[in-house]
Design a protein around this motif. Structure first.
Motif, short mmCIF file in Angstrom:
data_model
loop_
_atom_site.label_atom_id
_atom_site.label_comp_id
_atom_site.label_asym_id
_atom_site.label_seq_id
_atom_site.Cartn_x
_atom_site.Cartn_y
_atom_site.Cartn_z
N VAL A 565 0.84 -1.19 0.00
CA VAL A 565 0.00 0.00 0.00
C VAL A 565 0.88 1.25 0.00
CG1 VAL A 565 -1.57 1.37 1.42
CG2 VAL A 565 -1.99 -1.06 1.08
N SER A 569 0.99 3.75 -3.17
CA SER A 569 0.40 5.09 -3.04
C SER A 569 1.45 6.18 -3.11
CB SER A 569 -0.45 5.20 -1.76
OG SER A 569 0.17 4.56 -0.70
N SER A 673 -9.09 -8.49 5.91
CA SER A 673 -9.60 -7.14 5.70
C SER A 673 -11.12 -7.11 5.82
CB SER A 673 -9.19 -6.67 4.30
OG SER A 673 -9.48 -7.70 3.38
N THR A 676 -14.31 -1.80 4.66
CA THR A 676 -13.67 -0.49 4.52
C THR A 676 -12.26 -0.64 3.94
OG1 THR A 676 -14.43 -0.40 6.80
CG2 THR A 676 -13.79 1.68 5.79
N LEU A 677 -11.50 -1.56 4.52
CA LEU A 677 -10.13 -1.76 4.04
C LEU A 677 -10.12 -2.19 2.58
CD1 LEU A 677 -8.11 -3.50 6.87
CD2 LEU A 677 -7.72 -1.28 5.79
N ARG A 678 -11.04 -3.07 2.26
CA ARG A 678 -11.11 -3.54 0.88
C ARG A 678 -11.43 -2.39 -0.06
NH1 ARG A 678 -12.71 -9.13 -0.56
NH2 ARG A 678 -11.68 -10.40 1.01
N ARG A 680 -10.67 0.73 0.45
CA ARG A 680 -9.46 1.54 0.34
C ARG A 680 -8.51 0.92 -0.67
NH1 ARG A 680 -5.08 0.90 4.85
NH2 ARG A 680 -4.78 -0.93 3.52
N ASP A 681 -8.27 -0.39 -0.52
CA ASP A 681 -7.35 -1.06 -1.42
C ASP A 681 -7.85 -1.00 -2.86
OD1 ASP A 681 -5.93 -1.60 0.77
OD2 ASP A 681 -6.44 -3.73 0.92
N ILE A 683 -9.61 1.40 -4.20
CA ILE A 683 -9.33 2.76 -4.70
C ILE A 683 -7.87 2.87 -5.14
CG2 ILE A 683 -9.18 5.20 -4.06
CD1 ILE A 683 -12.02 4.44 -4.21
N ILE A 684 -6.97 2.41 -4.26
CA ILE A 684 -5.54 2.54 -4.58
C ILE A 684 -5.20 1.73 -5.83
CG2 ILE A 684 -3.22 1.99 -3.77
CD1 ILE A 684 -4.19 2.56 -0.95
#
Lengths: 764, 138
Positions: A565, A569, A673, A676-678, A680-681, A683-684
């Motif tokens: 990550v 990023s 995960s 929410t974490l998923r 985020r990942d 999006i990245i």
């Protein structure tokens, strides 16, 4: 001269071999190296004494104006003779002192390496050549202080010395670069001809940086604390590096650059103030020492202050006095250190209060010690006497603030006398005190050398002009930058200077007589506790360590997912910033043809990616990723890059095998995960995909003009006799890069091996 | 894992793969190929052996320890730059003989360098594969 410098390094490399063949005799053979070099430098004496400056150039990095230029004038020759002369004594001494030491081979490797670097410092004419040798002396000093590496205090002192002088070295490098910008040359001899240096806007900065370098090396206040700690080294090292030669490198640099940077109020006053402060503070600190070597170390710091002080004074007499005092100090202080080593070696203690009446046990050592001590005290007719007289004379004639300057010099002189009595005379006279080992005379090799040094101090004193007149004159001239004519005389008659000299001796004796009281004053005055720059060192060191620990904990927390990550990023942020702020997006052209086969491959790759994400088991995820890789390889083939495709196929295959081998070890495949974490990942990942696409579109829309492409295409066959451009670049045009890459690969393989093996051993 | 088919196939495939790897190495300067790919293909042959016969056999077949291959490869690559120094050229300047050979083309120091890369890649890949596979067995 290059060969003279390099010979030490080459012989250092051969030393382990010499020891294997010659066993114990090797140390004696190696001791001949400085003797030969001394004779070799001495052969230049007449030419230098006639005012000749001998130069020699060997190309090193000519494109940057950095060459190994060596020049020999009085200053260089004097230092070279001190280095090799005292080196000879120390090498022979160590042969006996470390005779039964397990690591004697290392000692000779380090010290030969040191001698060579030190000779490089004093004969270099190129500032960057000088800097390289300068750093090498710090490095070898680190190894020598840490010689008794099984003691924690040794290692700590070694690191302290390295960090202090190393930081100074960095400042010096910056200072030298500024000097290069100011003068436009890297040769010191050419800088002398440049005018207007002191009115340049960078002048002050250059001076400050150079001074930090010189002050750290020569243990000037507030950087003095590393030198007494460096006494953790074996006595021959203390005698050689930390009194006679290396610590004088800073003074040497000041002397060498004095005609380039000197002459301004800023330069002279800074040297005067720092030199004077060092001289007085170190003198106070010396009063309370009971360890023989620490006592001598503080006294050395005080003398180094005096030498800086005299360059700051800058008058002709001051410079001459500085040269005489420097030579005298090298002779007597090296002897005293070696004697301290002998005493330690034969009695088992270095505590002054436990040493008394040794003269009947160690007659030769006692004789040398008393000779050296008398020279240090400035007793008539020793060479130290002339040094002190000239110093007093220079201060009294300085023209301003005489009283203040003289009292500083007087304190330094009196304490120097006190140290001489305590370290050189006291242990040998009076009644005998029981020592840990029953005392007996040191072996011949351990007093023969010091006898030579101490006698030199006596003979130079008796016949100063015939033995040292020329070299002192030429050295002082080199420091002043103008020609100085001078005759050294032992006797100037009964004048004010002589009277003050006698008073100094009386005060020195009184200090010694009532030393316990003065020791108490020194302790009570709190000079040692109040002014403690070493605290600052300790604090900044521990701060740095906690900073490093904190940022490691933050950035290197050991979770793979976190690293990915972070890496993705960061790349995204930086590239995205450039992409959106400084690139014109309107040039992107999306009107291109797409063939049926391409669509099929793309669909397969997309499907494989989705399978990889959705996979419930590792194996299927890995296999799906393999499919994506194969898809890329097919695209390579379609676009005419068979080499890339071939490599990609092999890599993908091997990667899958490696993964399969590795996954057996991994714990059960569990999703950690939450939504929410998923998210985020997601999006990245999506953002990085979009960015990559945009970059590719951008690159292909514009016809990039690359000279490299056509160069390699045209020259591959005629110059490198190969039709496969990729391979030709790898093994011929860019062979050095490839060499670096395969070395990295080899190291990575060893790293993988180490990680896995260490874990396995740990489990057993 | 025990599979007769895989074992038999491996027996015939490995020599072929090694030959192909060697072929790739030699033709690399003019046609697709080269030391890196060649090394990977050769290493793949041993990976196949690890899967079908186990690490012990693969190690035996490789004869020398992977680390020796790494050392050999790095040394060959380093040494291949030295002839240039002898004729006062910069390190790693390519030198060629005038004779021409089929497949290889002209012989020269870059080929020696590529051979170094070849052995090094075999060394590191087998080193990693063997180490991982051995860990699995324990």
């Amino acid at each position: 001269m290059l060969i003279a410098v390099l010979s030490g390094i080459i012989i250092a490399a051969l030393t382990p071999l010499i020891f294997r063949v010659m066993k114990e005799k090797a140390s004696l053979l190696l001791s001949l190296v400085p003797v030969f070099l001394f004779a070799w430098y001495l052969s230049y004496y007449n030419r230098v004494a006639n005012g000749e400056i001998i130069k020699e150039v060997s190309e090193w990095i000519p494109a940057m104006g950095i060459n190994l230029t060596f020049s020999m004038d009085g200053l260089s020759l004097l230092f070279a003779l001190i280095i090799t002369g005292i080196g000879s004594v120390v090498f022979f001494y160590a042969a006996a002192y470390l005779k039964h030491d397990k690591y004697i081979t290392r000692f000779y490797v380090y010290i030969l390496f040191f001698m060579a670097s030190m000779l490089g410092v004093v004969t270099s004419d190129n500032i960057f050549g000088l800097f390289v040798f300068w750093e090498l002396t710090s490095l070898s000093s680190y190894l020598l202080i840490g010689y008794y590496f099984d003691k924690e205090s040794s290692r700590k002192s070694a690191l302290q010395a390295l960090l202090v002088t190393g930081t100074g070295g960095l400042a010096l490098l910056a200072g030298l670069i500024l000097l290069y910008i100011i003068t436009g040359t890297t040769e010191i001899s050419e800088m002398l001809a440049v005018t207007g240096i002191s009115s340049h806007e960078l002048y002050t900065g250059a001076v400050i940086l150079v001074l930090i370098g010189a002050f750290t090396k020569s243990a000037q206040f507030p950087f003095h604390f590393w030198l007494p700690n460096a006494m953790a080294a074996p006595s021959p090292v203390s005698a050689y590096l930390h009194s006679a030669t290396m610590v004088k490198a800073g003074v040497f640099l000041l002397a060498r650059l004095n005609p380039v940077l000197g002459g301004t109020e800023f330069w002279q006053n800074t040297l005067l103030i720092f030199g004077g402060t060092t001289m007085v503070i170190a003198a106070f600190l010396a009063l309370k020492q009971t360890d023989l070597k620490k006592l001598l170390a503080y006294s050395t710091v005080s003398v180094l202050g005096t030498l800086t002080f005299m360059i700051g004074l800058g008058t002709e007499t001051a410079l001459k006095g500085m040269v005489i005092y420097l030579l005298a100090h090298s002779l007597f202080k090296a002897s005293l250190f070696l004697i301290a080593g002998s005493i330690d070696h034969e009695t088992g203690t270095r505590n002054v209060s436990q040493l008394s009446g040794l003269k009947s046990f160690m007659p030769f050592t006692a004789f040398v010690a008393i000779f050296a001590a008398l020279s240090k005290m400035g007793f008539f007719p020793f060479y130290g006497f002339i040094g002190k007289e000239t110093l007093y004379d220079a201060v009294l004639k300085s023209g301003s603030n005489e009283i203040l300057l003289f009292s500083a010099v007087f304190i330094g002189g009196a304490v120097s006398g006190f140290v001489a009595i305590t370290a050189g005379i006291k242990p040998f006279i009076g009644r005998t005190i029981e020592t840990p080992k029953s005392p007996h005379e040191a072996p011949l090799l351990m007093y023969a050398g010091p006898i030579v040094l101490a006698s030199a101090g006596f003979i130079f004193g008796l016949l100063p002009e015939s033995f040292t007149g020329n070299i002192v004159e030429k050295t002082a001239s080199a420091i002043a930058g103008t020609n100085i004519e001078y005759t050294i005389k032992l006797w100037h008659g009964f004048n004010l200077v002589f009277l003050l000299s006698v008073v100094t001796l009386v005060v020195a004796y009184l200090l010694y007589r009532f030393r316990t009281k003065f020791t108490n004053i020194s302790i009570a005055s709190g000079v040692g506790d109040f002014i403690k720059p070493s605290m600052l060192y300790d604090k900044s060191l521990s701060m740095m360590i906690s900073l490093a620990r904190g940022q490691t904990r933050l950035l290197q927390n050991g979770y793979m997912r976190y690293y990915i990550v972070l890496i993705v990023s960061t790349a995204l942020g930086l590239t995205g910033y450039v992409l959106f702020t400084s690139v014109d997006m309107s040039v992107i052209d999306i009107s291109f043809d797409i063939t049926f086969s391409e669509v099929v491959i793309l669909l397969v790759m997309i499907a494989a990616s989705i399978t990889a994400i959705k996979a419930k088991r590792r194996l299927s995820a890995i296999a799906s990723l393999g499919v994506v890789g194969y898809g890329v390889a097919i695209i390579f083939i379609m676009y005419g890059a068979p080499d890339l495709a071939l490599t990609q196929f092999s890599i993908e295959t091997l990667t899958v095998i490696l993964f399969v081998l590795a996954i057996y070890r991994l714990p059960k495949y569990l999703p950690f995960s939450n939504t929410t974490l998923r998210f985020r990942d997601f999006i990245i990942a999506a953002a990085s995909g979009v960015m990559m696409t945009m970059i590719v579109l951008l690159v292909t829309s514009e016809e990039m003009v690359s000279q490299l492409k056509s160069f390699f295409a045209e020259n591959s066959l005629p110059l490198a006799k190969g039709k496969n451009v990729v391979n030709v670049i790898l093994v011929d045009f860019r062979a050095l890069d490839t060499m670096g890459e395969i070395t990295v690969l080899a190291i990575a393989a060893i790293g993988v091996y180490a990680l896995i093996k260490l874990r396995m051993e740990g489990r057993k | 894992m025990y599979s007769v088919i895989l074992k038999t196939a491996t027996k015939y495939l490995t020599p072929l793969m090694l030959l192909f790897a060697f072929f790739l190495l030699l033709r690399g300067h003019n046609e697709p190929g080269g030391g890196f790919v060649g090394g990977l293909v050769a290493a793949a042959a041993y990976a196949l052996m690890v899967i079908s016969y186990g690490v012990k056999t693969a190690r035996k077949e490789l004869k020398y320890a992977p680390l020796s291959f790494i050392i050999l490869g790095l040394s060959i690559a380093l040494i291949s730059g030295i002839p240039a120094l002898l004729v006062s050229e910069t390190y790693f300047t390519g030198l060629w003989t005038e004779m021409k050979f089929p497949v290889i083309g002209k012989l020269g120091t870059p080929l020696i360098f590529d051979i170094g890369v070849f052995f090094l890649v075999i060394g590191i890949t087998t080193k990693i594969i063997f180490t991982l596979a051995e860990e699995d067995q324990e």
